[in-house]
Design a protein around this motif. Structure first.
Motif, PDB file in Angstrom:
ATOM      1  N   GLY A   9      91.735  62.598  44.227  1.00 44.70           N
ATOM      2  CA  GLY A   9      91.334  62.593  42.561  1.00 44.70           C
ATOM      3  C   GLY A   9      92.984  63.788  41.716  1.00 44.70           C
ATOM      4  O   GLY A   9      93.494  64.382  42.894  1.00 44.70           O
ATOM      5  N   ARG A  10      92.331  63.730  40.697  1.00 44.60           N
ATOM      6  CA  ARG A  10      93.798  64.307  40.589  1.00 44.60           C
ATOM      7  C   ARG A  10      93.004  65.878  40.259  1.00 44.60           C
ATOM      8  O   ARG A  10      91.968  66.082  40.392  1.00 44.60           O
ATOM      9  CB  ARG A  10      93.788  64.454  38.675  1.00 44.60           C
ATOM     10  CG  ARG A  10      92.404  64.814  37.892  1.00 44.60           C
ATOM     11  CD  ARG A  10      92.881  65.097  36.531  1.00 44.60           C
ATOM     12  NE  ARG A  10      92.745  63.268  35.819  1.00 44.60           N
ATOM     13  CZ  ARG A  10      93.478  62.688  34.896  1.00 44.60           C
ATOM     14  NH1 ARG A  10      94.273  63.161  34.134  1.00 44.60           N
ATOM     15  NH2 ARG A  10      93.082  61.425  34.967  1.00 44.60           N
ATOM     16  N   ARG A  17      81.514  65.871  38.990  1.00 43.25           N
ATOM     17  CA  ARG A  17      82.600  65.127  39.003  1.00 43.25           C
ATOM     18  C   ARG A  17      83.125  64.305  37.861  1.00 43.25           C
ATOM     19  O   ARG A  17      83.999  63.260  37.669  1.00 43.25           O
ATOM     20  CB  ARG A  17      82.707  64.120  40.174  1.00 43.25           C
ATOM     21  CG  ARG A  17      83.511  65.328  41.408  1.00 43.25           C
ATOM     22  CD  ARG A  17      83.944  66.043  42.089  1.00 43.25           C
ATOM     23  NE  ARG A  17      85.738  65.136  42.088  1.00 43.25           N
ATOM     24  CZ  ARG A  17      86.365  64.768  42.822  1.00 43.25           C
ATOM     25  NH1 ARG A  17      86.177  65.022  43.945  1.00 43.25           N
ATOM     26  NH2 ARG A  17      87.613  64.394  42.118  1.00 43.25           N
ATOM     27  N   GLU A  42      85.506  63.703  35.546  1.00 43.20           N
ATOM     28  CA  GLU A  42      87.036  63.563  35.947  1.00 43.20           C
ATOM     29  C   GLU A  42      86.164  62.059  35.857  1.00 43.20           C
ATOM     30  O   GLU A  42      87.121  61.279  35.681  1.00 43.20           O
ATOM     31  CB  GLU A  42      87.017  64.391  37.285  1.00 43.20           C
ATOM     32  CG  GLU A  42      88.116  62.834  37.935  1.00 43.20           C
ATOM     33  CD  GLU A  42      88.734  64.003  39.099  1.00 43.20           C
ATOM     34  OE1 GLU A  42      89.063  63.575  39.817  1.00 43.20           O
ATOM     35  OE2 GLU A  42      87.086  64.697  39.787  1.00 43.20           O
ATOM     36  N   PHE A  43      85.671  62.165  36.198  1.00 47.09           N
ATOM     37  CA  PHE A  43      85.257  59.912  36.185  1.00 47.09           C
ATOM     38  C   PHE A  43      85.313  59.373  34.968  1.00 47.09           C
ATOM     39  O   PHE A  43      85.580  58.693  34.923  1.00 47.09           O
ATOM     40  CB  PHE A  43      83.748  59.935  36.890  1.00 47.09           C
ATOM     41  CG  PHE A  43      83.998  58.192  36.181  1.00 47.09           C
ATOM     42  CD1 PHE A  43      83.642  57.604  38.563  1.00 47.09           C
ATOM     43  CD2 PHE A  43      82.729  58.002  35.891  1.00 47.09           C
ATOM     44  CE1 PHE A  43      83.217  56.513  37.906  1.00 47.09           C
ATOM     45  CE2 PHE A  43      82.110  56.791  36.099  1.00 47.09           C
ATOM     46  CZ  PHE A  43      82.729  55.884  37.118  1.00 47.09           C
ATOM     47  N   ARG A  71      87.106  60.357  32.444  1.00 48.73           N
ATOM     48  CA  ARG A  71      88.478  60.886  32.412  1.00 48.73           C
ATOM     49  C   ARG A  71      89.259  59.505  32.334  1.00 48.73           C
ATOM     50  O   ARG A  71      90.672  59.156  32.015  1.00 48.73           O
ATOM     51  CB  ARG A  71      89.288  61.889  32.214  1.00 48.73           C
ATOM     52  CG  ARG A  71      89.095  63.432  30.850  1.00 48.73           C
ATOM     53  CD  ARG A  71      89.703  64.853  31.405  1.00 48.73           C
ATOM     54  NE  ARG A  71      89.645  64.751  33.036  1.00 48.73           N
ATOM     55  CZ  ARG A  71      88.760  65.910  33.234  1.00 48.73           C
ATOM     56  NH1 ARG A  71      87.598  66.615  32.171  1.00 48.73           N
ATOM     57  NH2 ARG A  71      88.978  66.277  34.486  1.00 48.73           N
ATOM     58  N   GLU A  72      88.625  59.501  33.892  1.00 48.62           N
ATOM     59  CA  GLU A  72      89.828  58.600  34.640  1.00 48.62           C
ATOM     60  C   GLU A  72      89.357  57.190  34.571  1.00 48.62           C
ATOM     61  O   GLU A  72      90.548  56.122  34.284  1.00 48.62           O
ATOM     62  CB  GLU A  72      89.726  58.289  36.253  1.00 48.62           C
ATOM     63  CG  GLU A  72      90.141  59.862  37.275  1.00 48.62           C
ATOM     64  CD  GLU A  72      89.759  59.808  38.414  1.00 48.62           C
ATOM     65  OE1 GLU A  72      88.757  59.186  38.810  1.00 48.62           O
ATOM     66  OE2 GLU A  72      90.996  60.806  38.380  1.00 48.62           O
ATOM     67  N   ALA A  73      88.470  56.629  33.853  1.00 50.74           N
ATOM     68  CA  ALA A  73      87.099  55.429  33.518  1.00 50.74           C
ATOM     69  C   ALA A  73      88.051  55.567  32.040  1.00 50.74           C
ATOM     70  O   ALA A  73      88.588  53.496  31.998  1.00 50.74           O
ATOM     71  CB  ALA A  73      86.330  55.469  33.765  1.00 50.74           C
ATOM     72  N   GLU A 107      91.239  56.151  31.337  1.00 47.94           N
ATOM     73  CA  GLU A 107      92.932  56.426  31.328  1.00 47.94           C
ATOM     74  C   GLU A 107      92.923  55.018  31.341  1.00 47.94           C
ATOM     75  O   GLU A 107      93.697  54.338  31.220  1.00 47.94           O
ATOM     76  CB  GLU A 107      93.072  56.818  31.931  1.00 47.94           C
ATOM     77  CG  GLU A 107      93.748  58.031  31.716  1.00 47.94           C
ATOM     78  CD  GLU A 107      94.163  59.455  32.567  1.00 47.94           C
ATOM     79  OE1 GLU A 107      94.340  58.936  34.330  1.00 47.94           O
ATOM     80  OE2 GLU A 107      94.284  60.669  32.240  1.00 47.94           O
ATOM     81  N   ARG A 108      91.692  54.335  32.139  1.00 44.05           N
ATOM     82  CA  ARG A 108      92.170  53.110  32.903  1.00 44.05           C
ATOM     83  C   ARG A 108      91.921  51.713  31.481  1.00 44.05           C
ATOM     84  O   ARG A 108      92.552  50.744  32.032  1.00 44.05           O
ATOM     85  CB  ARG A 108      91.335  52.612  34.661  1.00 44.05           C
ATOM     86  CG  ARG A 108      91.346  53.016  35.526  1.00 44.05           C
ATOM     87  CD  ARG A 108      91.218  52.398  36.543  1.00 44.05           C
ATOM     88  NE  ARG A 108      89.185  53.560  36.403  1.00 44.05           N
ATOM     89  CZ  ARG A 108      88.805  53.919  36.323  1.00 44.05           C
ATOM     90  NH1 ARG A 108      89.622  54.567  37.513  1.00 44.05           N
ATOM     91  NH2 ARG A 108      87.179  53.680  36.964  1.00 44.05           N
TER      92      ARG A 108
END
Length: 59
Positions: free
Chosen positions: A2-3, A35, A38-39, A41-43, A45-46
């Protein structure tokens, strides 16, 4: 994996989001309780990328 974690100098703004207990439990079971941000934020972005592609395809 991850980032890297965000730091105080990153250009972010706190945005509270309400989630059901069930949703929080599902996320924690997948990635662990530390986490979750982070999860999410990534969702996001997708989903932004997906909707942007959809928008361009419908033009």
């Amino acid at each position: 994996m991850g980032r890297p974690p965000l730091n105080e100098k990153s250009n972010t703004k706190l945005t509270p989001v309400r989630l059901t207990e069930e949703m929080r439990a599902q996320i924690a079971a997948l990635v662990g309780p530390n986490r979750m941000a982070e999860f999410i934020r990534e969702a996001i972005e997708r989903e932004i990328k997906r909707r942007s592609r959809q928008s361009k395809e419908s033009e």
